[in-house]
Design a protein around this motif. Structure first.
Motif, PDB file in Angstrom:
ATOM      1  N   LYS A  80      -4.584   2.189   3.875  1.00 36.20           N
ATOM      2  CA  LYS A  80      -4.096   3.654   3.773  1.00 36.20           C
ATOM      3  C   LYS A  80      -5.315   4.091   2.427  1.00 36.20           C
ATOM      4  CE  LYS A  80       0.396   3.292   4.972  1.00 36.20           C
ATOM      5  NZ  LYS A  80       2.015   3.878   4.744  1.00 36.20           N
ATOM      6  N   LYS A  81      -5.477   5.199   2.667  1.00 38.75           N
ATOM      7  CA  LYS A  81      -6.650   5.943   1.901  1.00 38.75           C
ATOM      8  C   LYS A  81      -6.205   6.102   0.272  1.00 38.75           C
ATOM      9  CE  LYS A  81      -7.492  10.690   1.155  1.00 38.75           C
ATOM     10  NZ  LYS A  81      -7.567  12.131   1.696  1.00 38.75           N
ATOM     11  N   GLY A  82      -6.971   5.644  -0.244  1.00 42.10           N
ATOM     12  CA  GLY A  82      -6.819   5.605  -1.823  1.00 42.10           C
ATOM     13  C   GLY A  82      -5.976   4.466  -2.578  1.00 42.10           C
ATOM     14  N   THR A  83      -5.735   3.515  -1.565  1.00 40.12           N
ATOM     15  CA  THR A  83      -5.197   2.297  -1.988  1.00 40.12           C
ATOM     16  C   THR A  83      -5.969   0.957  -1.777  1.00 40.12           C
ATOM     17  OG1 THR A  83      -4.420   1.758   0.002  1.00 40.12           O
ATOM     18  CG2 THR A  83      -3.005   3.266  -1.254  1.00 40.12           C
ATOM     19  N   SER A 102       0.782  -1.370  -0.204  1.00 38.39           N
ATOM     20  CA  SER A 102      -0.028  -0.041  -0.067  1.00 38.39           C
ATOM     21  C   SER A 102       1.009   1.391  -0.111  1.00 38.39           C
ATOM     22  CB  SER A 102      -1.063  -0.009   1.406  1.00 38.39           C
ATOM     23  OG  SER A 102      -1.955  -0.909   1.117  1.00 38.39           O
TER      24      SER A 102
END
Lengths: 323, 440
Positions: A222-225, A177
């Protein structure tokens, strides 16, 4: 940083306590100290430390057993035990495999809740889904837990532009990530729809949030993964079973190593090859050529009738049974 | 004779020089800027809160950003058609259309790149594509060919512009920012025979180069879908299907732009009814070609109705996407064909209407290619929140998608303000040549 130093407050002694305990302590704790070579007191902290009076024994780098006050110990939740390249390489001489016995599943979803809890998966999303399946009209419905298939020909790995998802020598397909760019091509490529995306900020507990990211724990998300089932390699390294396997009270999940030819659900252990042969194991969507690492045992001679699982099925899923 | 020639040249230059925005031009530009700003604000929100502000979820993980991307890549292919294919096959009448086609190509490919970055969950990690790029991923192929196409298109826009820049420098008061810009871009161009020779050679080489690259950009874009297993995407027809659709929407875009520029800048002498007639015929041919690939794409699987395809196709033909599906087929292909088959239908206004229909139909067609497939995965959509099973774009997605379309139009608008949209020098050469021929 684990524990160092043998000065001032540290008293060398030759205690006979087991070496193992010291090492364990050393791993879990670090000393708020540096600069052993300087003449200054390495323990003069920026803020005065209130001594607890309780001494803890540690093994110094010189191999000496030392004793320090507990006040100097600081928990280190984010201590990376493996380098990224080791995590990408995987464990040697292992070929992980999972067997899911559909005859034992009654949609309790304990696997799902344990997995979601341990990996702090965003509410509403889950890495394991228990699907209500019916292969054809008039055939018997059954419950099918689905994890990541950890394919030997993983479509997700093929399409990833940055090697953020990769296949390891032990057979696991994992995600980095820290590298994922969030293009979601892998999600489109996966025929098993196993991948989930952190659309927003993942709801992590404070303790996990600041941890060092590890591909093996898949934490912290994690954000956006992209995220997905990882077969819990962190548990395997400790010699324990993945969370879903140990959480299932019905022993649906068997996890093991093909090299050892054994799989276990905690209570029972079988020879993998014999189990697959005797119970006519199969894999999902064999015709796609993805070569999954997850084998299913057909839902025959069931422990529970299908209807038992309906209680735990979401209302909105009831009309959506696959045919 | 000499005298009349000089007069004709003066007239052409006067007609074709870029003009200041009128009142309508200013309103148009202001509207586009506002739409862009709303899109930019939506993107700011997306950066702040993550892709959560979109209505994409785990099943529909690609939405209108991706369909918009496919639309942009598709429409950009027209640059290679009008400029390269026509030039290499010595089609003389296309001269006034080349620059229109090329600026559509450039602005579309710019926004294709932007929208694909907008779709990324971690845009700040874009550099990973270069640091850790893996050549086996179709995304890397796309990055390579789109970049190549962008640079070839820019050159194909720039090199034919050089003789015109000389004219622009002569006609612009020195000292203004426009004059400075022209001088910066083209003051080295003296218009010598040698320079024209090199320029022509360069354009020829670029025209040959751009054809395989143009085919690659849209084939690779189709492979983003066709390399997966999903029903509706798992098709060997996809590359040809995408390219034929791309030429159609590009040609539709060009006829639309032709009509607008002709009307607004009074270019009736240069973009004539003959141009519309000929472009109309080309559009019919391209629409028939696209229709042919659609028949292959939908009817062959529908004949077999494999289980995995069945739900997808039924949803398109008679289910919840059927309205949009038949709209895209009828408005995007069949009605324009019917209009343009008749000579009366190939007058400027009906051609313009057909062009608009094709472009709108094409935008929805791209949506239909991306979204319905994702709503029909192999394993049932269960054990997820109810909103994971539908998709309708959020306002942020609409704002960003519309903002990108407005942005592409804004590039074209500013280009037309600064440069002549119909090549001046080439028009002069052609007209004098035809005069000389008439004289002989």
């Amino acid at each position: 940083m684990s524990c160092t130093c043998g000065k001032n407050n540290c008293n060398s002694n030759e205690e006979t306590n087991s070496r193992r305990e010291f090492l364990a302590l050393g791993l879990m704790a670090t000393l708020a100290a540096a600069g052993c070579n300087s003449d200054e007191n390495p323990f003069s902290p920026e803020e005065p430390v209130a001594l607890t009076g309780e001494k803890v024994k540690l093994l110094s780098v010189n191999g000496e057993v030392i004793e320090v006050d507990r006040a100097f110990l600081k928990p280190v939740p984010d201590m990376p035990s493996l380098s990224n390249s080791e995590e990408r390489k995987g464990m040697p001489n292992k070929q992980f495999v999972m067997v899911i016995d559909l005859a034992r599943c009654k949609n309790l979803k304990k696997c799902q809740s344990a997995c979601n809890h341990m990996h702090q998966v965003h509410p509403g999303q889950s890495w394991i889904k228990v699907l209500s399946m019916e292969d054809a009209d008039h055939t018997a419905p059954y419950w099918q837990p689905t994890t990541c298939m950890h394919c030997d020909e993983p479509p997700c790995v093929k399409v990833c532009p940055v090697d953020a998802t990769f296949k390891r020598q032990d057979g696991l397909v994992l995600i980095d990530s820290d590298r994922c760019i969030g293009c979601r091509f892998c999600m489109a490529a996966c025929p098993y729809s196993t991948r989930v995306f952190n659309w927003g900020e993942p709801g992590l507990t404070a303790e996990v949030k600041d941890q060092h990211y590890s591909c093996e724990t898949s934490m912290p998300q994690k954000k956006g993964t992209v995220g997905k089932c990882d077969f819990c390699p962190d548990m395997t390294r400790k010699g324990e079973l993945p969370h879903c396997v140990s959480a299932c009270p019905n022993g649906v999940f068997f996890f093991g190593d093909m090299n050892e030819d054994s799989v276990s659900n905690g209570a029972e252990t079988f020879r993998f090859s014999e189990l697959i042969k005797d119970k006519a194991g199969y894999r999902l969507m064999e015709d796609l050529g993805t070569k999954p690492r997850v084998y299913y045992l057909p839902p025959v001679n069931r422990n529970f009738p299908y209807e038992n699982g309906l209680e735990t099925q979401a209302e909105s899923d009831k009309l959506n049974t696959s045919k | 004779m000499e005298n009349s020639n000089v007069k004709a040249v003066e007239q052409i230059t006067k007609d074709l020089l870029p003009q200041k925005f009128g009142k309508r031009g200013k309103i148009w530009t202001a509207v586009l800027v506002v739409i862009c700003l709303v899109g930019a604000y939506a993107y700011f929100r997306q950066l702040k809160y993550g892709l959560e502000v979109t209505n994409m979820r785990d099943y529909v993980s690609w939405g209108i950003y991706i369909s918009n991307f496919v639309f942009f890549v598709a429409i950009s292919l027209v640059g290679s058609l009008i400029t390269a294919v026509f030039r290499l096959s010595d089609v003389k009448w296309s001269t006034p259309l080349t620059r229109i086609a090329e600026i559509i190509a450039v602005s579309a490919i710019v926004f294709a790149s932007i929208i694909i970055i907008v779709d990324m969950g971690r845009p700040e990690r874009f550099y990973n594509l270069f640091l850790h790029g893996r050549i086996q991923s179709p995304i890397i192929w796309d990055v390579i060919v789109i970049t190549t196409y962008f640079f070839i298109s820019i050159l194909l826009l720039y090199i034919p512009l050089l003789p015109d820049l000389k004219i622009l420098i002569k006609n612009e008061k020195p000292g203004t920012w426009l004059s400075k810009l022209y001088r910066f871009q083209g003051s080295f161009w003296a218009g010598t025979k040698e320079q024209f020779r090199i320029g022509d050679k360069a354009i020829n080489i670029l025209c040959i180069l751009i054809i395989p690259v143009a085919f690659s950009i849209h084939t690779v874009t189709s492979w983003l879908f066709a390399t997966t297993y999903r029903p509706g995407w798992d098709s060997t027809n996809f590359g040809a299907y995408f390219i034929s659709g791309a030429f159609l929407v590009g040609a539709g875009g060009v006829v639309t732009a032709m009509y607008i520029f002709r009307k607004y800048y009074h270019l009736e002498k240069y973009i004539t009814e003959k141009h519309f007639d000929r472009m109309g015929k080309i559009v019919v041919l391209l629409a028939l070609l696209y229709l042919y690939f659609n028949v292959n794409e939908y009817l062959v699987p529908a004949f077999k109705m494999k289980k995995s395809e069945e739900m997808h196709l039924e949803e398109l033909f008679t289910g919840s996407f059927s309205g949009m599906f038949w709209f895209a087929i009828l408005v995007g292909m069949i009605i324009p064909i019917l209009i343009l088959l008749f000579r009366k239908g190939r007058k400027p206004f009906p051609v313009f209407i057909a062009g608009v229909m094709i472009v709108i139909g094409a935008w929805f067609k791209r949506y239909l290619i991306v979204t319905p497939t994702l709503l029909h995965p192999f394993l049932p959509m269960q054990d997820v929140p109810v909103n994971f099973r539908h998709y309708f774009p959020s306002w942020e997605e609409w704002a960003i998608a519309m903002g990108s379309l407005a942005g592409a139009l804004l590039i074209i608008t500013f280009f037309v303000r600064i440069y002549p949209i119909v090549p001046i020098e080439e028009t002069i050469i052609e007209q004098t040549e035809s005069h000389e021929k008439a004289d002989q």
